[in-house]
Design an enzyme around this catalytic site. Structure first.
Site, short mmCIF file in Angstrom:
data_model
loop_
_atom_site.label_atom_id
_atom_site.label_comp_id
_atom_site.label_asym_id
_atom_site.label_seq_id
_atom_site.Cartn_x
_atom_site.Cartn_y
_atom_site.Cartn_z
N HIS A 139 6.95 -41.37 12.38
CA HIS A 139 6.74 -42.80 12.42
C HIS A 139 5.29 -43.19 12.23
O HIS A 139 4.99 -44.32 11.84
CB HIS A 139 7.30 -43.38 13.71
CG HIS A 139 8.80 -43.28 13.78
ND1 HIS A 139 9.43 -42.32 14.54
CD2 HIS A 139 9.77 -43.99 13.19
CE1 HIS A 139 10.73 -42.45 14.41
NE2 HIS A 139 10.98 -43.45 13.60
N GLN A 153 21.36 -47.25 7.33
CA GLN A 153 20.71 -48.22 8.21
C GLN A 153 19.69 -49.04 7.41
O GLN A 153 19.62 -50.26 7.55
CB GLN A 153 20.03 -47.48 9.36
CG GLN A 153 19.45 -48.39 10.41
CD GLN A 153 19.05 -47.62 11.65
OE1 GLN A 153 19.78 -46.76 12.12
NE2 GLN A 153 17.90 -47.93 12.18
#
Length: 130
Positions: free
Chosen positions: A1, A118
């Site tokens: 991330h 997603q």
């Protein structure tokens, strides 16, 4: 991330990172309580990247008593993959991302591509809801 944070810093003057484990993505048979939460490590990494804000709302703030409105992806937002086995999941994704967008009001949103379906749901929702 962290790579997403770095990309966001190249595209925006301020970076807000949201951290929220979303209970609406979990079915009653899935263990929401066992989902990993690495707050201390996450904050240390984000501080090292000099993010401007970490948005970390609690479940009660996101889904207060009486909460009744949800976003239900349909059509091209679904790919006939995980949604077949976890029909609750992508409605939970779309609802929480819609709420986070409303709360933070970003000009740019950066998402990883690890979970293609997603990403597809969020992209379609952002397009549909302007």
């Amino acid at each position: 991330h962290v790579s997403l944070v770095r990309l966001a810093k190249r595209r925006a003057s301020r970076v807000v990172v949201s951290i929220f484990v979303n209970p609406t993505q979990f079915a009653p048979t899935e263990d929401f309580g066992a989902y990993p939460r690495t707050w201390t490590a996450d904050i240390a990494k984000l501080a090292a990247e000099d993010v401007d804000i970490v948005w970390h709302p609690g479940v009660a703030a996101m889904y207060p008593e009486g909460f009744a409105t949800r976003i239900a992806p349909e059509g091209p937002a679904l790919a006939g993959l995980e949604d077949r086995f976890r029909p609750h999941f992508f409605g939970g994704v779309a609802t929480v991302v819609g709420k986070l967008f409303t709360q933070v009001r970003p000009d740019v949103a950066i998402f990883g591509e690890k979970d293609f379906q997603q990403l597809r749901v969020v992209t379609q929702m952002a397009r549909d809801l302007d």
